[in-house]
Write an enzyme that holds these catalytic residues in place. Sequence first.
Site, mmCIF file in Angstrom:
data_model
loop_
_atom_site.group_PDB
_atom_site.id
_atom_site.type_symbol
_atom_site.label_atom_id
_atom_site.label_comp_id
_atom_site.label_asym_id
_atom_site.label_seq_id
_atom_site.Cartn_x
_atom_site.Cartn_y
_atom_site.Cartn_z
ATOM 1 C CB SER A 150 -0.846 0.029 1.315
ATOM 2 O OG SER A 150 -1.788 0.902 1.092
ATOM 3 C CG ASP A 226 -7.249 -3.301 -2.098
ATOM 4 O OD1 ASP A 226 -7.874 -2.553 -1.370
ATOM 5 O OD2 ASP A 226 -5.949 -3.547 -1.922
ATOM 6 C CG HIS A 259 -5.467 -2.819 1.296
ATOM 7 N ND1 HIS A 259 -4.983 -2.581 0.217
ATOM 8 C CD2 HIS A 259 -5.026 -2.020 2.142
ATOM 9 C CE1 HIS A 259 -4.101 -1.579 0.039
ATOM 10 N NE2 HIS A 259 -4.101 -1.023 1.443
#
Lengths: 278, 278
Positions: A150, A226, A259
């Site tokens: 991320s 995600d 995620h």
Amino acid sequence: MKQETATKSFGGTQGVYSHSSKACDCDMRFAVFMPPADTHGPGPYPALYWLSGLTCTEDNFITKAGAQRVAAELGLVIVAPDTSPRGERVPDDPDGAYDFGLGAGFYLDATEEPWSKHYKMYSYLTGELPALIEKEFPVDGNRCGIFGHSMGGHGALTIHLKNPDKFKTCSAFSPIVAPGEVPWGRKAFSNYLGTDETKWVAYDATALVAKNPGPADILIDQGTADQFLEEQLQPARFAAACQASGQSLTLRMQDGYDHSYYFIASFMEDHLRWHHER
Amino acid sequence: MKQETATKSFGGTQGVYSHSSKACDCDMRFAVFMPPADTHGPGPYPALYWLSGLTCTEDNFITKAGAQRVAAELGLVIVAPDTSPRGERVPDDPDGAYDFGLGAGFYLDATEEPWSKHYKMYSYLTGELPALIEKEFPVDGNRCGIFGHSMGGHGALTIHLKNPDKFKTCSAFSPIVAPGEVPWGRKAFSNYLGTDETKWVAYDATALVAKNPGPADILIDQGTADQFLEEQLQPARFAAACQASGQSLTLRMQDGYDHSYYFIASFMEDHLRWHHER
């Protein structure tokens, strides 16, 4: 440097360390996994730097990613730094938001007050920390790679593209690839770097790769479930820039993954072997 | 039963669920990992119940133990319940200590006020929870095993020894094996069961195995650097009782490992294959 903890894990040692950082002007913590010396000898070992995402510390990766098993097998050192400067003197988001300030250093050198005094994660990661690691641990500074998740995927991509001779291999899980185009990045960059967007491109993987593709084949895994995929991540922007500039990229859309570290753990072995083979 | 979360992990699904428990007279949470149906078919699958240690919830195991990879490979369901009843109506240690009350149910049925209303983890785990699991998930109730850590190792040993037809295989990491002889167990048992120590033997693995050894070969891993080894755990007591009664036991002292999930993760694959082979 002070050893905070050292715990046996898969025959190796998972340590957590602290030191006084000049770059960030505060005490910083980082984690280092050392593979078992009885199977791999005294080193020096190749090393991978892991950059975590928003809200994380050095602890998330070492407890949740399940990387130690394969790192122990392959003889890899893994260094996992914190995600921002810390301490009472370090300013935070005035509203305490999760996506800026503490836990959200975005792996850049801030130029704007009050952030510029401590938020120097780019200098820390490309200079001070590797120098410390290579001084204190049996790490081969010529065999280093970088990866992350991320916000840390953004860090890994930008640091690799700007320092391909130091961080020779690069991969990412669900990275922010075009921070100047998405809310997380626009908030962080406008505060850390100011509103002149021409200064942002130095920390924008999509802009960087358009001009200077790196030598390595970059691996990106992205979950299709995600929750941040459409608004914040948009890996297609990076893929298009890679294609245009000749950057070699392997982008894998992983069906049904989100995620979280459950996603990261599921493909961690792939990434470690990917770096190790290269 | 309500699904709280469902996350893809190693091709399977890591879920967390809640339900209103009659045994514990409160809402309870538990985690279930389901292996990938596309490689293992629709089931029913064998299942392992994991019992966590002091202070844990259903979350510790699923985020830190790294069990999903091998469970996905072997086609194993893993059920990880909470370690005590929870909620505003559930009494806790009056001093808020970590080793009694919330997070410290000791997998028994309390008989003393005020604990006896909610602290019925033994009935919950041997009756209500398996019935719910077998109703809601494709689990084969005739192929179940149990394992756990520390206080949860105590739970796994005692529940297996008292219910060898239901929980056919058993293993433990750094278990409490003689709760009546160590501070953690004496505090918990005197509160939950009263000061008549003759009632304690029903939940004491060393006392149970002396009278009724089970049919399975029990596996125990114990780290030699475990900070609780000498005062609280003392696996030699259980080993001696097993030898005297003819209980088959494989006790492995693991050099340099501590009491943490780094230790558990290092040997998790061994335990899953151990149960699966049996």
